[in-house]
Structures are given as C-alpha cells and as structure tokens.
Design a protein around this motif. Structure first.
Motif, PDB file in Angstrom:
ATOM      1  N   GLY A  97       0.811  -1.209   0.000  1.00 58.09           N
ATOM      2  CA  GLY A  97       0.000   0.000   0.000  1.00 58.09           C
ATOM      3  C   GLY A  97       0.843   1.256   0.000  1.00 58.09           C
ATOM      4  O   GLY A  97       2.065   1.219   0.227  1.00 58.09           O
ATOM      5  N   ASN A  98       0.195   2.414  -0.262  1.00 50.39           N
ATOM      6  CA  ASN A  98       0.862   3.732  -0.265  1.00 50.39           C
ATOM      7  C   ASN A  98       2.003   3.808  -1.263  1.00 50.39           C
ATOM      8  O   ASN A  98       3.029   4.443  -1.012  1.00 50.39           O
ATOM      9  N   MET A  99       1.828   3.171  -2.409  1.00 51.21           N
ATOM     10  CA  MET A  99       2.892   3.225  -3.413  1.00 51.21           C
ATOM     11  C   MET A  99       2.914   4.599  -4.081  1.00 51.21           C
ATOM     12  O   MET A  99       1.884   5.266  -4.203  1.00 51.21           O
ATOM     13  N   THR A 100       4.082   4.985  -4.509  1.00 52.65           N
ATOM     14  CA  THR A 100       4.237   6.299  -5.129  1.00 52.65           C
ATOM     15  C   THR A 100       3.538   6.333  -6.479  1.00 52.65           C
ATOM     16  O   THR A 100       3.391   5.309  -7.158  1.00 52.65           O
ATOM     17  N   ASP A 126      -6.836   3.200  -5.878  1.00 53.70           N
ATOM     18  CA  ASP A 126      -8.023   3.393  -5.060  1.00 53.70           C
ATOM     19  C   ASP A 126      -8.814   4.572  -5.630  1.00 53.70           C
ATOM     20  O   ASP A 126      -8.310   5.703  -5.689  1.00 53.70           O
ATOM     21  N   THR A 127     -10.053   4.333  -6.050  1.00 50.97           N
ATOM     22  CA  THR A 127     -10.847   5.384  -6.694  1.00 50.97           C
ATOM     23  C   THR A 127     -11.213   6.509  -5.740  1.00 50.97           C
ATOM     24  O   THR A 127     -11.484   7.638  -6.170  1.00 50.97           O
ATOM     25  N   GLU A 128     -11.232   6.243  -4.427  1.00 52.21           N
ATOM     26  CA  GLU A 128     -11.592   7.275  -3.459  1.00 52.21           C
ATOM     27  C   GLU A 128     -10.400   8.132  -3.065  1.00 52.21           C
ATOM     28  O   GLU A 128     -10.500   9.362  -2.978  1.00 52.21           O
ATOM     29  N   THR A 129      -9.254   7.512  -2.801  1.00 50.79           N
ATOM     30  CA  THR A 129      -8.080   8.256  -2.329  1.00 50.79           C
ATOM     31  C   THR A 129      -7.114   8.598  -3.451  1.00 50.79           C
ATOM     32  O   THR A 129      -6.287   9.498  -3.303  1.00 50.79           O
ATOM     33  N   GLY A 130      -7.193   7.891  -4.568  1.00 49.28           N
ATOM     34  CA  GLY A 130      -6.274   8.115  -5.673  1.00 49.28           C
ATOM     35  C   GLY A 130      -4.899   7.498  -5.458  1.00 49.28           C
ATOM     36  O   GLY A 130      -4.012   7.659  -6.290  1.00 49.28           O
ATOM     37  N   LYS A 131      -4.710   6.770  -4.351  1.00 51.14           N
ATOM     38  CA  LYS A 131      -3.401   6.160  -4.064  1.00 51.14           C
ATOM     39  C   LYS A 131      -3.284   4.804  -4.750  1.00 51.14           C
ATOM     40  O   LYS A 131      -4.272   4.089  -4.923  1.00 51.14           O
ATOM     41  N   ASN A 132      -2.040   4.488  -5.087  1.00 48.13           N
ATOM     42  CA  ASN A 132      -1.771   3.200  -5.722  1.00 48.13           C
ATOM     43  C   ASN A 132      -1.525   2.121  -4.673  1.00 48.13           C
ATOM     44  O   ASN A 132      -0.945   2.384  -3.607  1.00 48.13           O
ATOM     45  N   ASN A 154       9.766   1.302   3.676  1.00 51.15           N
ATOM     46  CA  ASN A 154      10.603   1.974   2.685  1.00 51.15           C
ATOM     47  C   ASN A 154       9.746   2.850   1.767  1.00 51.15           C
ATOM     48  O   ASN A 154       8.727   2.383   1.239  1.00 51.15           O
ATOM     49  N   ASP A 155      10.158   4.095   1.589  1.00 51.28           N
ATOM     50  CA  ASP A 155       9.416   5.042   0.743  1.00 51.28           C
ATOM     51  C   ASP A 155       7.963   5.185   1.168  1.00 51.28           C
ATOM     52  O   ASP A 155       7.099   5.511   0.348  1.00 51.28           O
ATOM     53  N   GLY A 156       7.700   4.914   2.447  1.00 50.05           N
ATOM     54  CA  GLY A 156       6.339   5.043   2.947  1.00 50.05           C
ATOM     55  C   GLY A 156       5.431   3.887   2.609  1.00 50.05           C
ATOM     56  O   GLY A 156       4.217   3.934   2.884  1.00 50.05           O
TER      57      GLY A 156
END
Length: 544
Positions: A97-100, A126-132, A154-156
């Motif tokens: 989760g939380n990929m750049t 994620d269609t709601e947050t826009g995060k990969n 690593n890298d968040g």
C-alpha cells in the motif's frame, strides 16, 4: 528438514553463516552463481551476526554449492532449516500500500524480484483516495517473508501479508472453484447448480469443463474424454497448480459432445483416484477403537463425501478432514493428498470400515467435474479446415528425440520435414511439432492412425539408488532418475508398489532438462533394497 528418515531435503535454500560485516547480496551471488541458477539472495543482520540465504533452482544445485563452498572464507554453508522464513507469513501473497504515483507492474515486479520468484503482480488505484496499491504473489512463503521484512516502511510503503491468499483460495482460479483456506484445507467453491449467471451455450461440439482437480494436465483431460468420443482439441485453463482448473474440449461432433456431457458431468476425474490407508487412530500411544485415521484421500474431497462413504459401514458420529501442516508451494507439480478422522458409533463399525477400505483404491473421493456446452462467441464461425499435407502435432514428451516421432509418421508415408517446437513453459512436460508429409493422402492417413493414440516408444533404463548420503541398511528412501518428463505418480507407484506400501512419493522436475526425478519412501529398508535390486536399470511402467 529431510524428505524422510535418511532422505534428501526437499528444498533448494542454502544458509550462509559467519559472514563478515558489510557482506552484500552481490558478493554472495558472485560466490554462489557458478553452482547454478540463483532464484533469490538475501543478507540479514541480527545483533553482531551477519548471515544470508541463497535459493537455487534445484536441490542438486544447492547440494553442489554446499559441497563447493563449505568452509571457504570461514563461512558456514548448509541447507537452511526448510527456509528460515517459511513460517513467518501464512501464505505467499503480499499486499503493498501507499505506493508512489507512477509505480508500474514492471517496476514493482523488479523491486520484489530481488527477494524471490514473482509469479504474478498487479497494481491498482483506489478510486476514493487516488493512491496506488498492489498485490504480489511469490513462489514461496519464504520469499514473501523476505520482501515484507525488507520493504515495509521503505518510501512510505505498507507491505504485509495479503488478507486473502489470492493465488488459490475462495475459487479465484480459472473456473471459479475451490482453493486452499487458512490452515491449508481445500475449500470448494459454491454449489455448481446455481452459481453461473452466464447461460449455457447451445448444443455444439465445444464443451466447457470446470471443477477439474488442481494440477491436472491436458493429457489427462484428453484421456478422460477420449473414452466417450474423438477429441479434436483440448486446452486446460489454470490459475496455478493449487486451484481448481477448467478446460475447453472440442469433440469431433455435436453428438459426441452431447454423449460426453451426459456421461462425464458429475463424475470424478480418475486423477483423484488412489489407494488409501484406513487404520485405527492412535492418541498418546493408545488406540481409539471407534476412531479411524484415513490417509491418502484426494485434497478436493469434501466432508460430506467422507460421511457418505464411511456411512456405508456404520453410524458416523463426526468426521473431519485434517489441515496440512504446511502449504504446498506454488508452482509445485503435484498436489498433496490429505488425511481425515472419522468416529463411528461403535468399535465394531470402525473395524468393518477398516477391513473394507484399507488399501483399496478410492474412486468416490474428489470434486465432481461439471461439463456443459461452451458459449458461442458472437459472429465466431470456425471455417472447416482444408486437408493439406502439413500437420500440427502436440503432446510429444519433452526430451524424446525427433527421429522417434518421425519413425511413427513414416508408417503412413514419406516425411518431407519435421521440426520440434520449443515449449515456452519450461515446466510443461510435452511439446509440439510440425510435420510435412509428401502428399495430402498420407497426411490424412497419419491423422486417422495417430491422433489420440498412445505411442509406445523405447525408454532409457531408470536408475534407482538410496537417497541421501546414507547408503546403508537403515535407509528406506530411494532416489529415482532417468524418468521421462510425462511420467506420473500413478505410473511410478505401479513400478514400486510390488515392494510393499509406499509411505511417500514426490516427483522432482529438473528445469531445463528432459527428464524427471522422483523420491520414493518405502515401508522398510529391506523393501527399498529389494526395489533397487529389481528396478535399477529396468524400464519403468509408462503409458506411452
């Protein structure tokens, strides 16, 4: 951990201890790569200790590395304890989760590939947050553990074991049926009667088959349907070797397809059949007279089947299929059998069941397959093939020389040219070929004579010896080599069963080589010695 007492280990993971501080993964790869293909390499620090793991492609490569590197640079080099990372996660699927932004499947696969073989990789948004976020399926739990330990934070990134084993659980495979649940017990998909919203196609020569056992081959499906008619084509749809499979089967006519559907739908494929062991359960050294322990049933067996079959011999108070103590590794060429416990209302009923079932081949255990007419694709009209002198052949065993295939076709006429085609999947045991006959009539004769027929070709002698370093009188484990790639466990059992009960059997695919090896554990060292005397240098039982 060994294959059996005195046997070989069954993994290719090597532990390297006493490394100097600052030793890198590149240093280990340079040192160990001369001994074989390294699937993964990892260095860990714990306190003031530095150690690492190298995972090879085959056990023999790992053995060669241990023999060649033990003691060099004062390193401790030995087989890992069944891979020290195996038990740190419940399965080999990893959530990231939380990929750049801009992370692609290719870059994710490259990053994760450092820690082991990546079988599949998916990136989503994620269609709601826009995060990969993404999912990566490794070939082993150990590789997944290494990736989680190295990449989490690593890298968040948030890196952890996925909530569900997407590689095989909950019916996520082709055909949507069955997989391994927590505890590694097979879980069937929902009832097949009402689970399909898609309509069945009209009667035709094309069939769709689902709920086939995991790991089934096209040859096995072909053989089953050939009993009720002529099979023109067959293609297995699989997710991995642990999930239920589906298949597309084309018969020679609509009438034959209708007959196949009528006779085979609801039956259990014969690859699920095998001898079972039924004995009284023992607990704390004491025999439980009304309990039976069943071993060797197919993994897709349901508890309802267990209750129904053993209910013929008395009142079943309760029954349970036991979870495997491990997860069968993804990519494994064979699916493990499972065991079960059954309690009867009386010891006499348990004794009757043992007498009736022990040692018998069970033909009622396993998931019934579903056969239906395949859907028609819109505007998909298949033109009838025009007879010509060029033939396409598939099902030829990998490693068998082309002159043997040519000799079969020469019985039907003059072979102008023949070429074996490389198989893109190195794990698959058969390959295809192109054959050109001199005349159309000869090609037609070859199709009639050879299509769907087993070819009896000469085999090299198999070699049978004691497994491991212990070649003495106390070893009941055998190592078998020079077997054809299409050899099955049932055919090996046919050769070795005359020497008594087979405690354990495992096929070992030799990647990049035209042969298969096997580990066979017999009931006693005496039986193993007798098997060596009679079978070493003999031709194995082979269906052709």
């Amino acid at each position: 951990k060994g294959y059996g007492s005195g046997g070989k280990v069954t993994h290719a993971n090597v532990f390297i201890g006493s490394l100097a501080e600052g030793t890198s993964e590149a240093t280990l790869k340079d040192a160990f790569s001369p001994y074989g293909m390294i699937k993964s390499c990892y260095v860990r620090n714990k306190g003031d200790q530095t150690y690492g793991f190298c995972e090879f492609n085959t056990v023999s490569e790992a053995e060669a590395a241990i023999a060649g590197m033990a003691g060099k640079n004062d390193w401790v080099v030995k087989f890992a304890n069944n891979d020290a990372w195996d038990d740190e996660v419940p399965h080999s699927n990893v959530y990231i989760g939380n990929m750049t932004e801009g992370t692609t499947e290719a870059s994710l696969r490259a990053t994760c590939g450092t820690y082991g073989t990546v079988e599949s990789c998916t990136v989503k948004t994620d269609t709601e947050t826009g995060k990969n976020y993404g999912f990566v399926k490794f070939s082993t739990q150990a590789a997944a553990s290494r990736a989680i330990a190295a990449l989490n934070g690593n890298d968040g990134w948030t890196v952890k074991a996925a909530n569900n084993d997407t590689g095989g659980g909950g019916g996520k495979g082709w055909g949507g049926k069955g997989g391994w649940s927590d505890g590694w017990v097979w879980q069937p998909g929902p009832s097949t009667r009402n689970d399909d919203s898609r309509p069945e196609g009209p009667p035709s020569d094309n069939l769709y088959v689902k709920d086939l056992p995991p790991g089934i081959t096209e040859d096995e499906v072909f053989a089953a349907f050939s009993k009720v008619g002529q099979v023109v084509d067959c293609y297995v749809l699989r997710w991995d070797n642990l999930s239920a499979c589906a298949a597309l089967v084309r018969m020679a006519s609509t009438e034959q397809a209708t007959r196949a559907k009528s006779q085979l739908s609801g039956t259990i494929h014969e690859s699920c059949f095998g001898p079972i062991s039924v004995k009284n359960q023992e607990k704390n050294g004491e025999k439980l007279e009304d309990h039976v322990y069943v071993k060797g049933i197919h993994c897709t067996t349901s508890e309802d089947q267990l209750r129904s079959i053993f209910g013929k011999y008395g009142t079943v108070m309760w029954c349970r299929i036991l979870p495997l103590p491990f997860r069968a590794g993804a990519g494994s060429s064979s699916v493990p059998d499972v065991a079960a416990l059954v309690q009867f209302a009386s010891p006499e009923e348990a004794t009757t069941a043992i007498s009736a079932m022990d040692g018998k081949v069970a033909t009622e255990f396993g998931a019934p397959m579903v056969v239906r007419f395949a859907e028609e694709k819109a505007n998909a009209k298949r033109p009838a093939p025009t007879p010509n002198n060029n033939l396409y052949v598939k099902g030829w065993p990998v490693g068998f020389p082309e002159f043997l295939l040519q000799s079969e076709f020469q019985k039907c006429g003059n072979v102008v040219r023949l070429r074996l085609l490389d198989n893109p999947d190195p794990e698959y045991p058969t390959c295809a070929a192109l054959v050109q006959m001199s005349r159309v009539e000869e090609a037609t004769m070859a199709v009639t004579a050879l299509h769907g027929r087993p070819l009896q070709v000469p085999l090299p002698p198999m070699r049978v010896k004691f497994a491991g370093k212990d070649q003495g009188a106390d070893n009941s484990n055998l190592y078998v080599t020079s077997l054809p790639r299409t050899m099955t466990e049932s055919q090996i059992r046919q050769s070795f069963s005359k020497f008594g009960e087979i405690e354990r059997l495992k096929l070992l695919t030799q990647q990049g080589k035209p042969e298969t090896h096997a580990l066979v554990q017999l009931s006693s060292p005496q039986a193993a010695a007798a098997a060596i005397r009679e079978l070493d240098g003999s031709t194995p039982a082979f269906k052709g």
